[in-house]
Design an enzyme around this catalytic site. Structure first.
Site, PDB file in Angstrom:
ATOM      1  N   TYR A  73     -12.360 -14.954  14.353  1.00 58.84           N
ATOM      2  CA  TYR A  73     -13.059 -14.074  13.424  1.00 58.84           C
ATOM      3  C   TYR A  73     -14.427 -13.723  14.010  1.00 58.84           C
ATOM      4  CZ  TYR A  73     -14.086 -11.875   8.970  1.00 58.84           C
ATOM      5  OH  TYR A  73     -14.400 -10.964   7.998  1.00 58.84           O
TER       6      TYR A  73
ATOM      7  N   LYS B  18      15.692  -9.325   3.997  1.00 65.11           N
ATOM      8  CA  LYS B  18      15.735  -8.418   5.144  1.00 65.11           C
ATOM      9  C   LYS B  18      14.693  -8.839   6.180  1.00 65.11           C
ATOM     10  CE  LYS B  18      17.672  -4.724   6.873  1.00 65.11           C
ATOM     11  NZ  LYS B  18      17.823  -3.465   6.124  1.00 65.11           N
TER      12      LYS B  18
ATOM     13  N   GLU C 270      14.290   0.637   2.482  1.00 68.02           N
ATOM     14  CA  GLU C 270      15.449  -0.112   1.978  1.00 68.02           C
ATOM     15  C   GLU C 270      15.626   0.130   0.482  1.00 68.02           C
ATOM     16  OE1 GLU C 270      18.416  -3.017   3.231  1.00 68.02           O
ATOM     17  OE2 GLU C 270      16.855  -2.012   4.352  1.00 68.02           O
ATOM     18  N   ASP C 271      16.884   0.260   0.065  1.00 66.46           N
ATOM     19  CA  ASP C 271      17.253   0.267  -1.364  1.00 66.46           C
ATOM     20  C   ASP C 271      16.460   1.280  -2.179  1.00 66.46           C
ATOM     21  OD1 ASP C 271      18.991  -1.682  -0.626  1.00 66.46           O
ATOM     22  OD2 ASP C 271      18.148  -3.272  -1.845  1.00 66.46           O
TER      23      ASP C 271
ATOM     24  N   GLY D  28      26.734   9.592  -0.768  1.00 67.86           N
ATOM     25  CA  GLY D  28      25.383   9.067  -0.921  1.00 67.86           C
ATOM     26  C   GLY D  28      24.680   8.987   0.414  1.00 67.86           C
TER      27      GLY D  28
END
Length: 751
Positions: free
Chosen positions: A41, A96, A138-139, A198
């Protein structure tokens, strides 16, 4: 293949323990001293910030951007569950993310956006672009998924990939290439019917057309029938792009003389009559999940010449997205790609198709319990083929470089492939391979301690995962009461409980045991107590008489005491060839330590025996054994009487002419660290050792427990080797998963 049973409790338990969720963040740099913190940092971090400001491309050098993918959803089309919303989609997105890591060593973070507005969604993702090397959508429901993906591709300079569309399309294309090769047909000539308009269906047709399929040979159907030129009902711009010039109006009409059927629709959408009307050698990809449009059995009943693929793992030819997206992103990230284009997807499909045509590695054949050979039942590689990681990403990277989307082309492709081979965690493949072998063997395994909830849960998991039959030793009522107390009432009817009271073989067992023990101070009353009242002895007697295939025990009693009881039934002493080998798995490495169970203070001949048993276990686990005899000295220095037997043991093996690598004596760093090994060029080991033979049982125990407690290593064992039957002894601190692993090892007859 035996189907697995997953209950609601199994799924919830998996997601809540050991900690909620499926992944965590781990630092890759030291974070212990003040200097470490100052570099990580302030003030040290300012330097790379300035470098990136001056040259943004260096973000790939100084940050994790180059190996970080975001899995992003709004939860409007979660699996087959529909619009569950952003929060409820998180378990899927976490899943996923861990698949990315498991299969391609890609770091991934799941992000769930609480909006159904495509503009808001796109703005949020675009603003996060600097963080990531790629975006996996996704989805997301159609048609919004098309709008979102197209807009983000235009607005972002990193790969944006909607896996529900293109992942399925790539694997489907790979399988179709091979199916057409087998049937002697060309993609530009075949008639293709697709049911399900789809996201996945449209992507499949678009990719196949880019690979040579002709427009009017491809007929797309939805719930209202054929999408034909001039149709107005239920249409949108994406369907209209695939409207065919055809007189067919129903799926049944479209299927007449069709060469290929692709289904991403619903169970039962295809009838046997439709299949019988197809052209010779029809190709049927019934990819609806969890149940296909038509099962392979139904299709083959009317058309034995059909080549059939599904989305299911319990049928041949599984169309599984995990064959595609991890490796597509791996290749794209490694060239710092601006996009994943059609050429990269096509390269992925061709590489997968080619891989399926090659000889399958022996480890894959062993894991699946059968020889896999290119043909009608094997047109797509299996998801766990170890070659995927070093074959698919290079093909994707080459295509990206050829089409100009690579920011940093790979110069040495051979070195790149070699680096990919070393990325993957071998422990995951080992454990998965053992599970696959157990599932093929379908062994019955005795779980000796039916009064322990961990053992009961492991027995249930063994059976529900389709690994074989679990036999639990205990009182029937006590087992049932404990299952109810654990919230597992549904398992009462699943488990078979065995004991001395319900076996018809008790007298046979007692006669056998008396014959073994009558000259060792045991009378008939002693034998009765052992056979009828001691669960370890009773289980061992069942195993000795072939009433089960394996046995797992030790979760409630010290291993030395359990081994003493087993010795009543089997010859499992130090001079009977018995050896305990413990597998230690940590940070992608597997090391076997022996002897951790039987020999208190072995001499050089015992050590040579231990080395041979350790090497045999290594081979059973899929490892090429490299044995190191460990000491505090290396090749004679410092000189010590204590180290002499470790110095002599390799000479014993010299006289035996064994067929594995071995060397010693040496310290543990010389055995495991290639840099330390390099100081001894005369060593016979060609790489780091994976079987460590230690001077005594106490040093083995200390080593294993130290690794377990300080390094967080996964410990499997001790694996009891050198006994006539598979008996595995857990430790008293074993988790449910540890006990299950030992049962799998028993089922596979390791050792």
């Amino acid at each position: 293949m035996t189907r697995q049973k997953i209950t609601r409790e199994d799924a919830l338990g998996f997601h809540i323990a050991p900690t909620p969720g499926k992944w965590e963040v781990t630092a890759t740099v030291p974070m212990t001293t003040q200097r470490d913190l100052s570099l990580a940092y302030s003030p040290g971090v300012a330097i790379p910030c300035e470098e990136i400001f001056a040259n943004p491309a260096t973000a790939y050098d100084y940050t994790n951007k180059g190996n970080l993918v975001a899995v992003i959803s709004n939860g409007t089309a979660v699996l087959g569950l529909g619009n569950l919303g952003a929060l409820a989609s998180k378990p899927v997105m976490e899943g996923k993310s861990v698949l990315f890591k498991r299969f391609a060593d890609v770091n991934s973070i799941d992000i769930e956006l609480d909006t159904e507005d495509p503009d808001a969604f796109c703005n949020a993702v675009r603003l996060m672009g600097p963080t990531f090397g790629g975006i996996n959508l996704e989805d997301i429901k159609a048609p919004e998924c098309f709008i979102i993906e197209q807009r983000l591709k235009e607005e972002m300079d990193i790969p944006v990939f909607h896996d529900d569309q293109h992942g399925t399309a790539v694997i489907c294309a790979a399988g179709l290439l091979n199916a057409l090769h087998i049937s002697g047909k060309k993609i530009e000539n075949v008639r293709i019917v697709l049911n399900g308009a789809g996201a996945a269906g449209i992507a499949c047709l678009e990719l196949l057309k880019s690979m040579g399929a002709t427009h009017d040979n491809c007929i797309m159907c939805d719930t209202k029938g054929v999408i034909y030129q001039g149709r107005t009902e239920g249409m949108n711009q994406w369907k209209s792009a695939h409207a065919a010039n055809t007189p067919a109006r129903s799926l049944a009409e479209a299927m007449k003389d069709a060469d290929v059927f692709l289904g991403v629709s619903a169970k039962g959408a295809v009838t046997p009559e439709m299949v019988s009307d197809m052209a010779p050698n029809p190709v049927i990809f019934a990819m609806a999940n969890p149940d296909p449009e038509i099962t392979p059995e139904e299709a083959h009943a009317v058309r034995p010449d059909a080549i059939v693929a599904t989305g299911r793992s319990d049928y041949p030819n599984q169309v599984n997205n995990v064959l595609g997206f991890p490796y597509l992103f791996r290749g794209a990230l490694d060239i710092h790609a601006r996009a994943i284009n059609d050429e990269m997807k096509i390269a992925c499909a061709h590489a997968l198709a080619q891989l399926a045509r090659e000889d399958v590695p022996e480890e894959v054949a062993v894991a699946y319990g059968k020889k896999l050979t290119f043909g009608r039942d094997y047109i797509i590689p299996t998801p766990f083929d170890p070659r995927l990681i070093h074959r698919i990403p290079p093909a994707v990277a080459k295509a990206g470089m050829a089409t100009g989307v690579a920011r940093r082309p790979i110069i040495d492709m051979d070195a790149y492939e070699a680096s990919l081979k070393s990325r993957m965690d071998p422990t995951a493949n080992m454990l998965r391979g053992l599970n696959a072998r157990a599932r093929a063997a379908q062994s019955s395994v005795i779980f000796t301690e039916g009064d322990d909830p961990r053992v009961l849960r492991a027995a249930i998991a063994y059976q529900r995962q389709g690994l074989g039959k679990a036999l639990v030793v205990g009182r029937t009522k006590d087992v049932a009461d404990m299952l109810r107390a654990e919230g597992l009432s549904d398992a009462i009817e699943e488990l078979e409980v065995v004991n001395a009271a319900n076996t018809p073989h008790l007298e046979t067992y007692k006669a056998f045991l008396y014959d073994r023990l009558q000259r060792k101070g045991h009378d008939r009353q002693d034998v009765h107590r052992l056979a009828a009242r001691d669960r370890h002895v009773f289980a061992a007697l069942m195993l000795a008489h072939g009433h089960a295939d394996g046995m797992v025990t030790g979760a409630t009693r010290k291993s030395a005491h359990v081994l003493e009881l087993i010795n009543h039934v089997f010859d499992a002493g130090p001079h009977d060839g018995a050896v305990g080998v413990t597998a230690v798995l940590n940070r992608g490495r597997i090391v076997l330590i022996a002897d951790t169970l039987v020999h208190e203070w072995p001499d050089q001949n015992d050590l040579a025996d231990i080395a041979e048993r350790g090497a045999a276990v290594a081979r059973d686990l899929g490892l090429d054994p490299r044995v190191a005899f460990l000491s505090f000295s290396t090749f004679g220095y410092p000189v010590s009487e204590r180290a002499e037997k470790m110095h002599q043991a390799p000479r014993v093996l010299d006289s035996r002419g064994v067929d594995f690598e071995y060397e010693g004596e040496m310290t543990v760093d010389v055995a495991l660290n290639p840099a330390a090994q390099a100081h001894y060029p005369f060593s016979r080991l060609t790489g780091p050792a994976n079987v460590l033979v230690v001077p005594a049982r106490h040093s083995a125990s200390i080593s294993v427990k130290l690794m377990q407690e300080m390094a967080g290593a996964t410990v499997i064992g001790p694996i009891l080797s050198g006994i006539d039957k598979p008996i595995q002894i857990c430790s008293t601190v074993s988790t449910v998963n540890d006990i299950l692993n030992m049962a799998v090892i028993a089922a596979c007859k390791v050792g």
